[in-house]
Design an enzyme around this catalytic site. Structure first.
Site, PDB file in Angstrom:
ATOM      1  N   MET A  39       9.209  -9.634  13.117  1.00 34.52           N
ATOM      2  CA  MET A  39       9.989  -9.899  14.328  1.00 34.52           C
ATOM      3  C   MET A  39      10.840  -8.686  14.674  1.00 34.52           C
ATOM      4  O   MET A  39      11.666  -8.263  13.863  1.00 34.52           O
ATOM      5  CB  MET A  39      10.918 -11.097  14.113  1.00 34.52           C
ATOM      6  CG  MET A  39      10.238 -12.419  14.046  1.00 34.52           C
ATOM      7  SD  MET A  39      11.420 -13.728  13.584  1.00 34.52           S
ATOM      8  CE  MET A  39      10.992 -13.952  11.862  1.00 34.52           C
ATOM      9  N   CYS A 104      21.107 -16.864  14.739  1.00 34.55           N
ATOM     10  CA  CYS A 104      19.794 -16.212  14.679  1.00 34.55           C
ATOM     11  C   CYS A 104      18.771 -17.138  14.027  1.00 34.55           C
ATOM     12  O   CYS A 104      17.634 -17.259  14.502  1.00 34.55           O
ATOM     13  CB  CYS A 104      19.887 -14.899  13.909  1.00 34.55           C
ATOM     14  SG  CYS A 104      18.303 -14.046  13.773  1.00 34.55           S
ATOM     15  N   CYS A 201      22.346  -7.566  11.490  1.00 35.09           N
ATOM     16  CA  CYS A 201      21.146  -6.745  11.711  1.00 35.09           C
ATOM     17  C   CYS A 201      21.317  -5.739  12.844  1.00 35.09           C
ATOM     18  O   CYS A 201      20.850  -4.609  12.748  1.00 35.09           O
ATOM     19  CB  CYS A 201      19.943  -7.635  11.964  1.00 35.09           C
ATOM     20  SG  CYS A 201      20.060  -8.630  13.454  1.00 35.09           S
TER      21      CYS A 201
END
Length: 374
Positions: A39, A104, A201
């Site tokens: 992803m 997320c 991230c």
């Protein structure tokens, strides 16, 4: 008689790290029809043209080739921006301290990715999270803590629904982290010695203040004690979180007791940062909280009261609580006063090893009085 898993397709979210690599390996060894998906959620190309995602995808490709599974890359940058990053910025604008990992998982890894996997004909998705699922005879799924207490990630998975969990596998849940490394090394996986990623991230190794300042204008203001003493200037409320010690620039110079200073509250309307001396400063202690976006992993009544334990931040021992739920809101009453309950963070409920669900902290209270002045 051995079970034939070859007709069960499992799509694995592969990040290029050791955990998701071993997840794919174990499923392949168990005979599943495994597909690896990388992803790409954020464009992290730096000023020198280096992109971490490109390097991570190379690692995914190397591992997938080693274990003999097909692999693809899918771009969720738009979904991530709309559903996670916009939420992250809105929370900081509101003076709160968000937890983007929880969002997320809810919106990307177990929604956008899950939908994508189902379109590939998946029966299940799998990730390298340290959590476990068990299934009752009637098909109800329970999410349990990972066997490795230090790595358990149910806190970040607490917003997953029963429908999402029905379609999810966590092959590492019964393992300790050193065992996972050992499996990777024994199999000679390309990621066996790769360092674990840490932090948010989309920030990575960048300076957090600089990163946030690119998207939200900093608004300096006054730093005050609760009793009204002016302690100087803060650089912007969004840069501080409840209970924070460092970065205040005031040492122990006032008060005589030489105890360190902590952030104890914020007043968004007046742009004031409140500070106090002492780890257990009275303004940091609370007896209850209000939460919204409250959600359980199994069907629950619209209104009920629950005795259970809770975590108010990751890597924190459980605390005994009473939870009074009404719709998607809850009052959480603590058996013992708690320190630095932080609006924007997740509160997560447990019954022994089972993660029951959780919500987002809106406000902490001390004997009925609001603590943080947001």
């Amino acid at each position: 008689m051995s079970i034939d898993n070859s007709k069960t397709r499992v799509v694995v979210g592969m990040s290029g790290g050791v955990d998701s690599s071993v997840t794919a390996l174990l499923l392949k060894e168990q005979g599943y029809d495994v597909i690896g998906i990388f992803m790409k959620n954020w464009d992290d190309t730096d000023e020198n043209g280096f992109c971490t995602a490109t390097e991570d995808y190379k690692d995914v490709a190397a591992v997938a080739d080693q274990i003999g599974i097909p692999y693809y890359s899918v771009n969720f940058e738009k979904e991530y921006w709309d559903r996670v990053f916009e939420y992250f910025l809105a929370e900081y604008r509101a003076g709160r301290t968000p937890n983007p990992d929880v969002m997320c998982n809810k919106e990307i890894k177990f929604k956008a990715f899950l939908d994508y996997a189902m379109n590939l004909g998946a029966d299940y998705v799998a990730t390298g999270h340290y959590a476990q699922v068990t299934r009752d005879e009637d098909g109800t799924v329970h999410m349990l803590r990972g066997a490795d207490n230090g790595k358990d990630q149910t806190y970040f998975l607490s917003q997953l629904s029963q429908e999402q969990l029905q379609k999810t596998m966590f092959p590492l849940g019964h393992l300790q982290k050193p065992q996972v490394r050992e499996i990777a090394e024994r199999a000679g996986l390309a990621t066996a010695k790769k360092k674990d990623s840490t932090g948010i991230c989309f920030i990575g190794e960048k300076n957090f203040k600089e990163f946030l300042g690119q998207y939200l204008p900093a608004q300096p203001g006054r730093m005050m004690t609760v009793d009204g003493r002016d302690m100087g200037e803060h650089t912007g409320l969004m840069y501080y979180t409840i209970g924070q010690r460092g970065g205040l620039g005031i040492g122990g110079q006032i008060g005589g007791d030489n105890e360190p200073w902590f952030v104890v509250g914020k007043d968004l309307s007046k742009n004031i940062l409140y500070v106090g001396q002492g780890f257990y400063h009275e303004s940091l202690m609370s007896t209850s909280l209000q939460a919204s976006q409250v959600h359980f992993t199994r069907d629950m009544p619209e209104e009920f009261t629950l005795e259970c334990t809770a975590k108010f931040r990751y890597r924190q021992p459980d605390s005994q609580v009473t939870v009074k739920v009404k719709g998607d809101k809850a009052e959480v009453i603590f058996a013992e006063p708690q320190r630095a309950i932080t609006p924007g963070q997740a509160v997560v409920f447990y019954d022994g090893q089972e993660c029951l669900g959780g919500g987002m902290i809106d406000m902490a209270y001390k004997d009925g009085e609001a603590c943080q002045y947001i």
